[in-house]
Scaffold this motif. Structure first.
Motif, PDB file in Angstrom:
ATOM      1  N   ASN A   5       4.884  12.974  -9.458  1.00 14.36           N
ATOM      2  CA  ASN A   5       5.820  12.921 -10.583  1.00 14.36           C
ATOM      3  C   ASN A   5       5.136  12.372 -11.832  1.00 14.36           C
ATOM      4  OD1 ASN A   5       7.953  13.986  -9.131  1.00 14.36           O
ATOM      5  ND2 ASN A   5       8.750  11.975  -8.544  1.00 14.36           N
ATOM      6  N   HIS A   6       4.292  11.363 -11.661  1.00 14.68           N
ATOM      7  CA  HIS A   6       3.568  10.789 -12.791  1.00 14.68           C
ATOM      8  C   HIS A   6       2.623  11.829 -13.413  1.00 14.68           C
ATOM      9  CE1 HIS A   6       1.964   7.629 -15.301  1.00 14.68           C
ATOM     10  NE2 HIS A   6       0.733   7.963 -14.924  1.00 14.68           N
ATOM     11  N   ILE A   7       1.935  12.588 -12.578  1.00 14.96           N
ATOM     12  CA  ILE A   7       1.031  13.641 -13.071  1.00 14.96           C
ATOM     13  C   ILE A   7       1.825  14.700 -13.837  1.00 14.96           C
ATOM     14  CG2 ILE A   7      -0.464  15.565 -12.333  1.00 14.96           C
ATOM     15  CD1 ILE A   7      -1.438  13.663 -10.065  1.00 14.96           C
ATOM     16  N   HIS A   8       2.978  15.091 -13.309  1.00 17.03           N
ATOM     17  CA  HIS A   8       3.813  16.086 -13.997  1.00 17.03           C
ATOM     18  C   HIS A   8       4.280  15.569 -15.352  1.00 17.03           C
ATOM     19  CE1 HIS A   8       3.964  19.323 -11.119  1.00 17.03           C
ATOM     20  NE2 HIS A   8       4.243  18.457 -10.137  1.00 17.03           N
ATOM     21  N   LYS A   9       4.618  14.291 -15.452  1.00 20.17           N
ATOM     22  CA  LYS A   9       5.022  13.714 -16.732  1.00 20.17           C
ATOM     23  C   LYS A   9       3.884  13.784 -17.742  1.00 20.17           C
ATOM     24  CE  LYS A   9       8.554  10.580 -15.015  1.00 20.17           C
ATOM     25  NZ  LYS A   9       8.929   9.199 -14.754  1.00 20.17           N
ATOM     26  N   ILE A  10       2.669  13.516 -17.276  1.00 20.51           N
ATOM     27  CA  ILE A  10       1.508  13.575 -18.168  1.00 20.51           C
ATOM     28  C   ILE A  10       1.278  15.016 -18.624  1.00 20.51           C
ATOM     29  CG2 ILE A  10      -1.018  13.332 -18.253  1.00 20.51           C
ATOM     30  CD1 ILE A  10      -0.674  10.911 -16.340  1.00 20.51           C
ATOM     31  N   ILE A  11       1.373  15.946 -17.691  1.00 20.23           N
ATOM     32  CA  ILE A  11       1.150  17.364 -18.026  1.00 20.23           C
ATOM     33  C   ILE A  11       2.220  17.889 -18.970  1.00 20.23           C
ATOM     34  CG2 ILE A  11       1.132  19.710 -17.064  1.00 20.23           C
ATOM     35  CD1 ILE A  11      -0.184  18.492 -14.547  1.00 20.23           C
ATOM     36  N   ASP A  12       3.473  17.485 -18.731  1.00 20.46           N
ATOM     37  CA  ASP A  12       4.582  17.971 -19.550  1.00 20.46           C
ATOM     38  C   ASP A  12       4.687  17.282 -20.911  1.00 20.46           C
ATOM     39  OD1 ASP A  12       5.254  19.745 -17.561  1.00 20.46           O
ATOM     40  OD2 ASP A  12       6.781  18.453 -16.678  1.00 20.46           O
ATOM     41  N   ALA A  13       3.952  16.190 -21.116  1.00 18.61           N
ATOM     42  CA  ALA A  13       4.069  15.421 -22.359  1.00 18.61           C
ATOM     43  C   ALA A  13       3.466  16.163 -23.537  1.00 18.61           C
ATOM     44  CB  ALA A  13       3.397  14.063 -22.211  1.00 18.61           C
ATOM     45  N   TYR A  38       0.818  -1.208   0.000  1.00 14.14           N
ATOM     46  CA  TYR A  38       0.000   0.000   0.000  1.00 14.14           C
ATOM     47  C   TYR A  38       0.854   1.261   0.000  1.00 14.14           C
ATOM     48  CZ  TYR A  38      -4.226  -2.720   0.538  1.00 14.14           C
ATOM     49  OH  TYR A  38      -5.255  -3.591   0.310  1.00 14.14           O
ATOM     50  N   ARG A  39       1.951   1.227   0.720  1.00 18.50           N
ATOM     51  CA  ARG A  39       2.834   2.402   0.732  1.00 18.50           C
ATOM     52  C   ARG A  39       3.439   2.640  -0.647  1.00 18.50           C
ATOM     53  NH1 ARG A  39       5.926   1.592   6.543  1.00 18.50           N
ATOM     54  NH2 ARG A  39       4.117   2.158   7.823  1.00 18.50           N
ATOM     55  N   SER A  40       3.694   1.568  -1.384  1.00 19.78           N
ATOM     56  CA  SER A  40       4.293   1.745  -2.711  1.00 19.78           C
ATOM     57  C   SER A  40       3.291   2.280  -3.727  1.00 19.78           C
ATOM     58  CB  SER A  40       4.902   0.431  -3.211  1.00 19.78           C
ATOM     59  OG  SER A  40       3.885  -0.490  -3.549  1.00 19.78           O
ATOM     60  N   ILE A  41       2.040   1.793  -3.673  1.00 21.65           N
ATOM     61  CA  ILE A  41       1.081   2.267  -4.678  1.00 21.65           C
ATOM     62  C   ILE A  41       0.496   3.625  -4.326  1.00 21.65           C
ATOM     63  CG2 ILE A  41       0.496  -0.046  -5.505  1.00 21.65           C
ATOM     64  CD1 ILE A  41      -2.177   0.212  -4.045  1.00 21.65           C
ATOM     65  N   PHE A  42       0.578   4.028  -3.070  1.00 16.97           N
ATOM     66  CA  PHE A  42       0.052   5.335  -2.668  1.00 16.97           C
ATOM     67  C   PHE A  42       1.165   6.263  -2.215  1.00 16.97           C
ATOM     68  CE2 PHE A  42      -3.675   2.553  -2.090  1.00 16.97           C
ATOM     69  CZ  PHE A  42      -4.483   3.160  -3.035  1.00 16.97           C
ATOM     70  N   ASN A  43       2.295   6.192  -2.881  1.00 19.36           N
ATOM     71  CA  ASN A  43       3.410   7.089  -2.606  1.00 19.36           C
ATOM     72  C   ASN A  43       3.138   8.398  -3.344  1.00 19.36           C
ATOM     73  OD1 ASN A  43       5.878   8.511  -3.179  1.00 19.36           O
ATOM     74  ND2 ASN A  43       6.950   6.733  -2.350  1.00 19.36           N
ATOM     75  N   TRP A  44       2.887   9.446  -2.575  1.00 17.64           N
ATOM     76  CA  TRP A  44       2.457  10.714  -3.180  1.00 17.64           C
ATOM     77  C   TRP A  44       3.518  11.313  -4.099  1.00 17.64           C
ATOM     78  CZ3 TRP A  44      -2.266  10.325  -3.288  1.00 17.64           C
ATOM     79  CH2 TRP A  44      -3.014   9.912  -2.200  1.00 17.64           C
ATOM     80  N   ASP A  45       4.800  11.150  -3.774  1.00 13.58           N
ATOM     81  CA  ASP A  45       5.853  11.677  -4.656  1.00 13.58           C
ATOM     82  C   ASP A  45       5.778  11.014  -6.028  1.00 13.58           C
ATOM     83  OD1 ASP A  45       6.845  13.400  -2.725  1.00 13.58           O
ATOM     84  OD2 ASP A  45       8.304  11.922  -1.976  1.00 13.58           O
ATOM     85  N   THR A  46       5.592   9.691  -6.040  1.00 15.98           N
ATOM     86  CA  THR A  46       5.482   8.963  -7.307  1.00 15.98           C
ATOM     87  C   THR A  46       4.260   9.422  -8.089  1.00 15.98           C
ATOM     88  OG1 THR A  46       6.540   7.049  -6.281  1.00 15.98           O
ATOM     89  CG2 THR A  46       5.325   6.666  -8.329  1.00 15.98           C
ATOM     90  N   ILE A  47       3.139   9.582  -7.402  1.00 11.13           N
ATOM     91  CA  ILE A  47       1.901  10.020  -8.067  1.00 11.13           C
ATOM     92  C   ILE A  47       2.065  11.421  -8.641  1.00 11.13           C
ATOM     93  CG2 ILE A  47      -0.520  10.653  -7.655  1.00 11.13           C
ATOM     94  CD1 ILE A  47      -0.555   8.303  -5.604  1.00 11.13           C
TER      95      ILE A  47
END
Length: 168
Positions: free
Chosen positions: A160-168, A149-158
């Motif tokens: 960063n993933h959102i920023h990658k989508i926005i910057d794409a 649960y800590r790995s799938i709900f790691n806010w830094d990872t989430i």
């Protein structure tokens, strides 16, 4: 909501988590006491003779400490929108009891030996055919499950993933 709390206490008894309701320790983590919560606390004391702890307006560190010492977390809101508190409790090693109507269930109840237990709110579907037969665990989730649960709900990872989508 009192009827959901009554159902949850019955689940604790039926699953032999507690033998007497006087063994029960309930903590209310709330921003501020109000009439509704005071009424609920008074009824719980009268009906169950349980210990009640009130944590009003606590900081994140104190809430993490409370969760780290908690066997079960539950919230009786049938339609909680995001379920962030459920995620925080899972990440701190709590089993959670949530209404079967919670929209977060597909995200958090997807592994074997899941620490997610569902109940049907009594005032929502009070028919025997909708009752959930649940046997609760007497232990906290394994470290492996907590780390999942800590790995799938790691806010830094989430984030960063959102920023990658926005910057794409």
């Amino acid at each position: 909501n009192k009827s959901s709390i009554d159902l949850i206490i019955k689940l604790f008894q039926d699953s032999e988590i507690i033998t007497n309701t006087s063994d029960l320790k309930l903590s209310f983590i709330i921003p501020k006491l109000n009439k509704h919560i005071n009424y609920l606390i008074e009824k719980l004391k009268q009906n169950y003779n349980c210990k009640i702890y009130i944590y009003e307006n606590q900081n994140s560190e104190k809430i993490r400490q409370i969760f780290a010492e908690t066997l079960y977390f539950f919230s009786c809101y049938e339609w909680e929108a995001f379920g962030l508190t459920n995620i925080e409790a899972l990440c701190m090693g709590c089993n959670i009891l949530i209404p079967s109507t919670s929209p977060i269930i597909p995200m958090i109840d997807n592994i074997n030996n899941s620490p997610v237990y569902k109940y049907t709110p009594p005032e929502l579907l009070d028919y025997d055919c909708f009752k959930t037969l649940v046997k609760l665990s007497k232990s906290r989730p394994s470290l492996e499950i907590v780390q999942y649960y800590r790995s799938i709900f790691n806010w830094d990872t989430i984030i960063n993933h959102i920023h990658k989508i926005i910057d794409a």
